[in-house]
Design a protein around this motif. Structure first.
Motif, PDB file in Angstrom:
ATOM      1  N   HIS A  57       2.112   1.857  -3.416  1.00  0.00           N
ATOM      2  CA  HIS A  57       1.039   2.387  -4.252  1.00  0.00           C
ATOM      3  C   HIS A  57       0.803   3.861  -3.955  1.00  0.00           C
ATOM      4  CE1 HIS A  57      -3.208   3.032  -5.526  1.00  0.00           C
ATOM      5  NE2 HIS A  57      -2.852   2.246  -6.524  1.00  0.00           N
ATOM      6  N   THR A  58       0.810   4.216  -2.672  1.00  0.00           N
ATOM      7  CA  THR A  58       0.610   5.612  -2.278  1.00  0.00           C
ATOM      8  C   THR A  58       1.721   6.499  -2.820  1.00  0.00           C
ATOM      9  OG1 THR A  58      -0.540   4.922  -0.264  1.00  0.00           O
ATOM     10  CG2 THR A  58       0.340   7.161  -0.302  1.00  0.00           C
ATOM     11  N   GLY A  86      -6.849   1.181   2.111  1.00  0.00           N
ATOM     12  CA  GLY A  86      -6.135   2.453   2.068  1.00  0.00           C
ATOM     13  C   GLY A  86      -6.562   3.429   3.139  1.00  0.00           C
ATOM     14  N   ARG A 127       0.828  -1.208   0.000  1.00  0.00           N
ATOM     15  CA  ARG A 127       0.000   0.000   0.000  1.00  0.00           C
ATOM     16  C   ARG A 127       0.863   1.259   0.000  1.00  0.00           C
ATOM     17  NH1 ARG A 127      -4.755   1.682  -1.650  1.00  0.00           N
ATOM     18  NH2 ARG A 127      -5.680  -0.265  -0.863  1.00  0.00           N
ATOM     19  N   ASP A 144      -2.791   7.804   4.568  1.00  0.00           N
ATOM     20  CA  ASP A 144      -2.243   9.155   4.440  1.00  0.00           C
ATOM     21  C   ASP A 144      -1.749   9.680   5.784  1.00  0.00           C
ATOM     22  OD1 ASP A 144      -2.716   9.180   1.754  1.00  0.00           O
ATOM     23  OD2 ASP A 144      -4.632  10.252   1.896  1.00  0.00           O
TER      24      ASP A 144
END
Length: 667
Positions: A25-26, A233, A22, A237
Motif C-alpha cells: 500500500h505504501t 501504518g 502495508r 515510513d
C-alpha cells in the motif's frame, strides 16, 4: 535501479502478511489494504490460507521504493511450515524479522534470528502491533537484547502505546541518547571507529555513524529495531527508509554465465511445472536450453518456454531475466526445489533448520483412490521435498514426514481440495535415527555358497562423528571391475541404510568396500549373451543389502530419539508440582532461575512429549506457565528400543529376502 530480494519472517501471528500488505500500500501497488482475517491479502492466495488465516506457502510480490526494486518474499510463521522458510533463505539479500509488541520474543523468533545470523543475512527488526493493548517498548527492548541479540539499537521513540493513536518518532542527530547508544554499539565492532572516538568524540558525526550503521547492518553485525503498526501504518515510513538505506542491494554480473537457485516449484492448472528462480549471475532468455543440477548430483536440462518477472505487485512476461532478479521459468521439466540452474558452482549448502521429527501413515478413505493418492503425494513432494514420501509396497501404505499436527491437517485439506482424494491418518509417531556403536565387516564371494549372485562384495561399517552423515569409501582398486558395477554397490549402500537393524535411518558412519569381484560378459559360440555366466549390476544391487546388513548387525546400532530444548516461565510456587510431571514425560530440567514471584526453567524433553507438555502446563501452573521449545538434536533412547516396520525385502532375514529377490534359496 537497484534490486533487493527481501524476506519477511516472524513467529506465527506477529503480523508478517499484514506488514507485506502495508508495504504494498505504501508503495502504491494496492489502493485498499487486504485483511488476513477476511482472506483478502495479496500474498495469501491459496484458498486454504484464506480459510485458516495463516501463511502456508511462500509468496513473491514486487514493488518499487524510491530507486530500489524490492522483491518481497512473505514466508510462513508457523513452525510446521519451516521448510518453506528454509528454501527462501538461500535467495535473500536481507530480511525483516517481525516481533509482536504484545507477545514479544517467541520461540520461533529466536530460531529465525539465530539462523539469519549464522547465514550472515542482514536483518532489521520490526516491532509490530504498537497499537494493541499491552504493547511494550523499554521492557521489550531489554528482552530483545537478552533473548535475541545484544547488538540491537532502537531507531525511534514511541508514544500512546497500546492505543489506535500509537505513533513512532524516528531518532535524529538532535537525540543525544540515540547518538550515545549508536556510538557504543558500533565501536564494539569497529576498532577504527573506536580509535577515532577516543581521539576526538566529536569526530563521530551523525552522518558518519549512519554510514557505519549501514556497513555493520550489511555484515549482519548489528540489527536496527523499528517500532510501528502494520494495521495503522504507524512507523512504516521509517521502516521503508531503513530497508532502502541499511540493507544491501543484490549483486551479480548480468554478462556472466547464467547461474541461479530454485526455491519454489508450482504446477499450473494443466500440470506444467514452473520454477521460481533467483538469478545470481548472468541472464536467462526464453527458448534458451538451460541445464540444472540437484545437490545430490542429479542433472537435467530443458528449454525455457516462458519467463515471468515480478513487477508492481503482479507478474509480467519478459524475454529475459538478469542477475539479482527473481522470475518464474516455464518449460524445465523435471526441475526441483533446491536445484541450481545454469553454470554449476559449489554453493554453501546444508540444512538451516531441524529436519522433520514426526511421521504418519496416510490412507485413502476410498481404496480405489490409492493410485490417485500416490500421484497427488508425488506432486506435493515436488513442492515440498521435506515431505519425505516413504512407500511400503509390502503393506501398500505410504508414510509422510511431518513437522506437526497443523501441517497434517493442511495436507489432508490440500489432498481433498486440489486432488479430490479424501484421506485419514494413523497416529503420528516420532522419527528416530540409528548409529553404529562399533565396527563390523562381512563379505560374500562369487560362486561360493551360500551366495546365489554372480558378484563378490565385502563391506566394513565404522562409526563416524556425530552429524557427519554417511560416507562411502573403497579399499579396492577402481579398475578391479567396471564402473557401472562399482556404482551399483555405492548407490545400494546409501539406499539400504535408509533402514537399519531396527528400521530407522542409519547415519554417522563410514562404509568401506573391502572386496570386489565379477564374471566378465560371456557369450556362446554363436555370439548370444549368456546371463547365467555374466555379472550384471542387478547381481550387485541384490547382494549388497545382505552383506551390508550383516556387517551392520556385527557392528551393532544404537537408536536415538529427537529432543527439544525447552524454556518454561512459571510461578515459582508451582515448580515443585511440575517436577513429577516433567519426570513422567522424560524431561530433564535444569535448576530453576528465580525472578521475583516467577522462575525460568530450561531443559530437554523428548520431541514426542512436547505436545503433551503443552496440554498439561496450564493445569499445573494455574494457566500462567509459558512454554518455548525447539529441536535440540538426538539422544539415545532410554527403555525399550522402538522398532519401525520395514518397507523393503528385509535383508536381515536371508531366506525371505532370497525368496522375494531370486525366488529361490541357495546354499
Amino acid at each position: 535501479m537497484h534490486t533487493l530480494n527481501l524476506g519477511i519472517l516472524a513467529h506465527v501471528d506477529a503480523g508478517k502478511t499484514s506488514l507485506t500488505e502495508r508495504l504494498l500500500h505504501t508503495a502504491g501497488v494496492v489502493d485498499t489494504l487486504g485483511s488476513v482475517d477476511d482472506g483478502s491479502t495479496r500474498t495469501d492466495s491459496l484458498a486454504l490460507e484464506r480459510r485458516r488465516g495463516i501463511t502456508i506457502k511462500s509468496a513473491v510480490v514486487s514493488f518499487t521504493l524510491g530507486t530500489t526494486t524490492v522483491n518481497l518474499i512473505d514466508t510462513p510463521g508457523h513452525p510446521d511450515f519451516i521448510a518453506e522458510v528454509e528454501r527462501v533463505l538461500g535467495v535473500l539479500d536481507g530480511a525483516v524479522l517481525v516481533v509482536s509488541a504484545v507477545e514479544g520474543v517467541q520461540a520461533q523468533t529466536r530460531v529465525l534470528l539465530r539462523t539469519l545470523r549464522r547465514l550472515r543475512i542482514p536483518t532489521l527488526l520490526f516491532v509490530n502491533k504498537t497499537d494493541r493493548t499491552g504493547a511494550r517498548y523499554g521492557s521489550l527492548l531489554a528482552s530483545i537484547a537478552e533473548r535475541l541479540s545484544p547488538d540491537t539499537v532502537a531507531m525511534g521513540a514511541t508514544r500512546h502505546l497500546g492505543t489506535r493513536e500509537a505513533a513512532t518518532t524516528p531518532f535524529t542527530a538532535a537525540d543525544p541518547g540515540f547518538t550515545a547508544a549508536l556510538t557504543e554499539l558500533l565501536t564494539r565492532h569497529d576498532d577504527g571507529l573506536l580509535a577515532a572516538y577516543v581521539d576526538d568524540p566529536a569526530a563521530l558525526t551523525h552522518p558518519r555513524l549512519l554510514e557505519a550503521l549501514a556497513r555493520q547492518t550489511a555484515r549482519c553485525l548489528v540489527h536496527p529495531v523499528f517500532f510501528g503498526s502494520a494495521a495503522t501504518g504507524a512507523g512504516i515510513d521509517a521502516l521503508v527508509d531503513g530497508i532502502t538505506a541499511l540493507l544491501p542491494a543484490a549483486t551479480g554480473d548480468p554478462r556472466a554465465p547464467a547461474r541461479g537457485t530454485v526455491f519454489k516449484v508450482e504446477r499450473t492448472a494443466n500440470g506444467e511445472r514452473t520454477a521460481y528462480v533467483r538469478m545470481v549471475e548472468g541472464t536467462v532468455r526464453t527458448r534458451e536450453v538451460l541445464r540444472f543440477r540437484s545437490p545430490d548430483g542429479r542433472e537435467g536440462e530443458g528449454k525455457v518456454s516462458a519467463v515471468g518477472l515480478f513487477e508492481d505487485g503482479g507478474e509480467v512476461p519478459v524475454p529475459a531475466v538478469g542477475a539479482g532478479r527473481i522470475a518464474r521459468l516455464k518449460g524445465l521439466t523435471g526441475i526441483r526445489i533446491g536445484d541450481s540452474v545454469g553454470e554449476a558452482r559449489a554453493e554453501a549448502g546444508g540444512r538451516h533448520f531441524a529436519p522433520p521429527t514426526l511421521e504418519t501413515v496416510v490412507l485413502p478413505v476410498r481404496p480405489e483412490d490409492r493410485g490417485a493418492l500416490h500421484v497427488a503425494l508425488a506432486h506435493l513432494a515436488d513442492q515440498d521435498p521435506l515431505i519425505a514420501v516413504r512407500r511400503d509396497d509390502l503393506r501398500r501404505e505410504v508414510s509422510l514426514s511431518l513437522y506437526g499436527e497443523v501441517q497434517k491437517e493442511v495436507i489432508q485439506a490440500t489432498l481433498a481440495d486440489e486432488f479430490g482424494v479424501d484421506v485419514t491418518f494413523r497416529t503420528t509417531t516420532t522419527i528416530c535415527l540409528e548409529r553404529p556403536v562399533g565396527t563390523g565387516a562381512a563379505a560374500e564371494f562369487i560362486d561360493t555358497d551360500p551366495n546365489p549372485f554372480l558378484a563378490t562384495v565385502g563391506l566394513r561399517v565404522d562409526p563416524a562423528p556425530y552429524g557427519s552423515g554417511v560416507e562411502f569409501r573403497r579399499e579396492v582398486e577402481l579398475g578391479s571391475m567396471p564402473h557401472s558395477l562399482m556404482r551399483a554397490v555405492e548407490e545400494t549402500v546409501y539406499s539400504t541404510l535408509s533402514q537399519g537393524i531396527h528400521g530407522w535411518q542409519v547415519t554417522d558412519c563410514v562404509v568401506t568396500q573391502t572386496h570386489s569381484g565379477y564374471w566378465p560378459r560371456q557369450s556362446h559360440s554363436h555370439g548370444t549373451f549368456d546371463k547365467s555366466m555374466s555379472s550384471t549390476a542387478g547381481d550387485f544391487r541384490n547382494l549388497t543389502p545382505l552383506v551390508l546388513m550383516d556387517a551392520l548387525r556385527r557392528a551393532g546400532t544404537q537408536v536415538y530419539e529427537p529432543m527439544h530444548r525447552f524454556r518454561l516461565k512459571l510461578p515459582m510456587d508451582t515448580f515443585g508440582a511440575l517436577v513429577p510431571v516433567l519426570a513422567r514425560l522424560g524431561a530433564v530440567p535444569e535448576p530453576p532461575e528465580p525472578r521475583g514471584a516467577l522462575c525460568t526453567v530450561e531443559g530437554v524433553v523428548p520431541a514426542a512429549r512436547v505436545h503433551e507438555l503443552q496440554q498439561v502446563l496450564p493445569g499445573a501452573t494455574r494457566g500462567e506457565g509459558v512454554l518455548e521449545s525447539a529441536f535440540d538434536g538426538h539422544r539415545p533412547v532410554a527403555g525399550p528400543v522402538p522398532e519401525r516396520p520395514r518397507t523393503d525385502h528385509d535383508p536381515l532375514h536371508r531366506k525371505e529376502y532370497l525368496l522375494r529377490t531370486v525366488r529361490r534359496v541357495a546354499g
